[in-house]
Design a protein around this motif. Structure first.
Motif, short mmCIF file in Angstrom:
data_model
loop_
_atom_site.label_atom_id
_atom_site.label_comp_id
_atom_site.label_asym_id
_atom_site.label_seq_id
_atom_site.Cartn_x
_atom_site.Cartn_y
_atom_site.Cartn_z
N LYS A 73 14.84 -29.98 32.05
CA LYS A 73 14.52 -30.04 30.86
C LYS A 73 12.97 -30.44 30.51
O LYS A 73 12.31 -30.41 31.50
CB LYS A 73 15.58 -31.40 30.38
CG LYS A 73 16.86 -30.98 30.23
CD LYS A 73 17.71 -32.00 29.63
CE LYS A 73 19.15 -32.01 29.34
NZ LYS A 73 19.96 -33.00 28.87
N ALA A 74 12.61 -30.59 29.38
CA ALA A 74 11.26 -30.92 29.16
C ALA A 74 10.88 -32.26 29.78
O ALA A 74 11.38 -33.02 30.12
CB ALA A 74 10.93 -30.85 27.54
N LEU A 75 9.69 -32.01 30.20
CA LEU A 75 8.84 -33.40 30.70
C LEU A 75 9.28 -34.58 29.93
O LEU A 75 8.99 -34.63 28.59
CB LEU A 75 7.53 -32.90 31.17
CG LEU A 75 6.55 -33.82 31.85
CD1 LEU A 75 7.14 -33.60 33.31
CD2 LEU A 75 5.27 -33.51 31.79
N ALA A 76 9.57 -35.66 30.45
CA ALA A 76 9.69 -36.97 29.75
C ALA A 76 9.27 -38.06 30.71
O ALA A 76 9.33 -37.96 31.91
CB ALA A 76 11.43 -37.16 29.78
N LEU A 77 8.83 -39.00 29.96
CA LEU A 77 8.28 -40.10 30.43
C LEU A 77 9.48 -41.08 30.92
O LEU A 77 10.46 -41.40 30.38
CB LEU A 77 7.39 -40.96 29.42
CG LEU A 77 6.26 -40.41 29.13
CD1 LEU A 77 5.32 -41.03 28.12
CD2 LEU A 77 5.21 -40.47 30.41
N THR A 78 9.13 -41.76 32.23
CA THR A 78 10.14 -42.94 32.60
C THR A 78 9.91 -44.06 31.81
O THR A 78 8.65 -44.17 30.82
CB THR A 78 10.02 -43.16 34.00
OG1 THR A 78 8.55 -43.66 34.23
CG2 THR A 78 10.00 -41.87 34.92
N ALA A 79 10.60 -45.08 31.86
CA ALA A 79 10.18 -46.37 31.16
C ALA A 79 8.81 -46.99 31.56
O ALA A 79 8.21 -47.40 30.70
CB ALA A 79 11.15 -47.46 31.28
#
Length: 316
Positions: A73-79
């Motif tokens: 999936k699209a790039l996503a930030l961790t917490a």
């Protein structure tokens, strides 16, 4: 009442265990997080997507934690990445606000020009727009010197002085003669002045920067310097006093151009004399931008002299 406290900046040495990431790594992380992909970040930073990925991987290794979740999936930030992004954005914003970090600021060539007050106000500043429009790469700083009282060295790149050019190897500026000039209101009070000898009982303005002796000699008058009246150690002040009708000034037409053009001052007798002192350029660097500015200033002075000469029709 207590004086306001001055703001202070305290510099704290970094602890030995503090590990600073590279600016390139921080920029790659911020761009990828904002744009949502390594490819878009690469386009913005003018590098390859592989380079962006390597910079972010090096940053994550330094921090010891992943900043992005990687998957189909699209790039996503961790917490942790979301929290770190806010801190990185603030830090990059502070660095971007430093003027010297901007490429345009780094390209500017700084040039400090020093000149006496009246020359600066009547000759230099009115013409500055023509220079700055032709030389946007030069950042000018104009500072005022104090003739007669301050002849010490300055840190200026180009310096205009008032005095004896030959004594300092200077290049003379404003090649013109000095002439007496007065306000119409004063001429009404004094009555017609048809010849120089009629100045005997007229109020003559005094300044050590423009002594009357050369003009008296040209007029065939064996008179001493005026001994009465306020002594004005500034040519601009002498002109202002003349405009207000306080006395007759001996002045360079180029410095009085706008007053002559408006009729606030009128030249007398049609007789001029070489001044005792001259404006001149001190020796300066032969390289740009100092050399170019000095050449431009000489041309402006020549034009100011020509323009002022057309205003010298003596009062009747």
């Amino acid at each position: 009442m207590q004086a306001p406290a001055l703001a202070t900046i305290t510099l704290v040495a970094a602890s030995p265990d503090v590990r600073f990431p590279s600016i390139d790594g921080l920029r790659a992380f911020e761009a990828a997080a904002r744009l949502g992909s390594f490819e878009r970040a690469a386009d913005e930073l003018a590098v390859t997507a592989s380079a962006v990925g390597k910079r972010i991987a090096a940053l994550e290794e330094l921090l010891g934690t992943p900043l992005f979740t990687r998957g189909p999936k699209a790039l996503a930030l961790t917490a942790t990445g979301k929290e770190y992004l806010a801190q990185v954005g603030a830090a990059l914003g502070l660095l971007a606000a430093v003027p010297l970090h901007r490429r345009t600021a780094q390209r500017l060539e700084k040039l400090r020009v020093s000149a006496p007050p009246t020359f600066a106000r009547q000759i230099l500043v009115p013409a500055l727009e023509r220079y700055t429009a032709a030389h946007p790469e030069v950042e000018l700083e104009i500072v005022l010197s104090i003739p007669y009282l301050d002849a010490g060295a300055t840190e200026a790149d180009v310096e205009v002085r008032h005095g004896d050019p030959a004594a300092h190897g200077g290049v003379p500026l404003l090649d013109e003669q000095v002439v007496p000039m007065a306000a119409p209101s004063l001429l009404q009070r004094l009555g017609p002045l048809r010849k120089p000898a009629e100045l005997r009982n007229a109020p003559l303005l005094r300044t050590p920067l423009e002594p009357w002796a050369p003009w008296f000699a040209a007029a065939g008058l064996a008179w001493p310097e005026p001994a009465q009246g306020t002594r004005l150690v500034d040519l601009g002040l002498a002109l202002e006093a003349a405009v207000s009708g306080q006395g007759i000034a001996l002045a360079r037409p180029s410095l009085a151009r706008h007053w002559l053009a408006s009729g606030a001052l009128r030249p007398l007798f049609g007789l001029g004399a070489a001044p005792a002192w001259r404006y001149y350029l001190l020796p300066h660097a032969a390289q740009e931008p100092a050399a170019g500015f000095a050449a431009w200033l000489r041309a402006e002075c020549d034009e100011a002299t020509r323009a002022a000469a057309s205003l010298l029709s003596p009062a009747t």
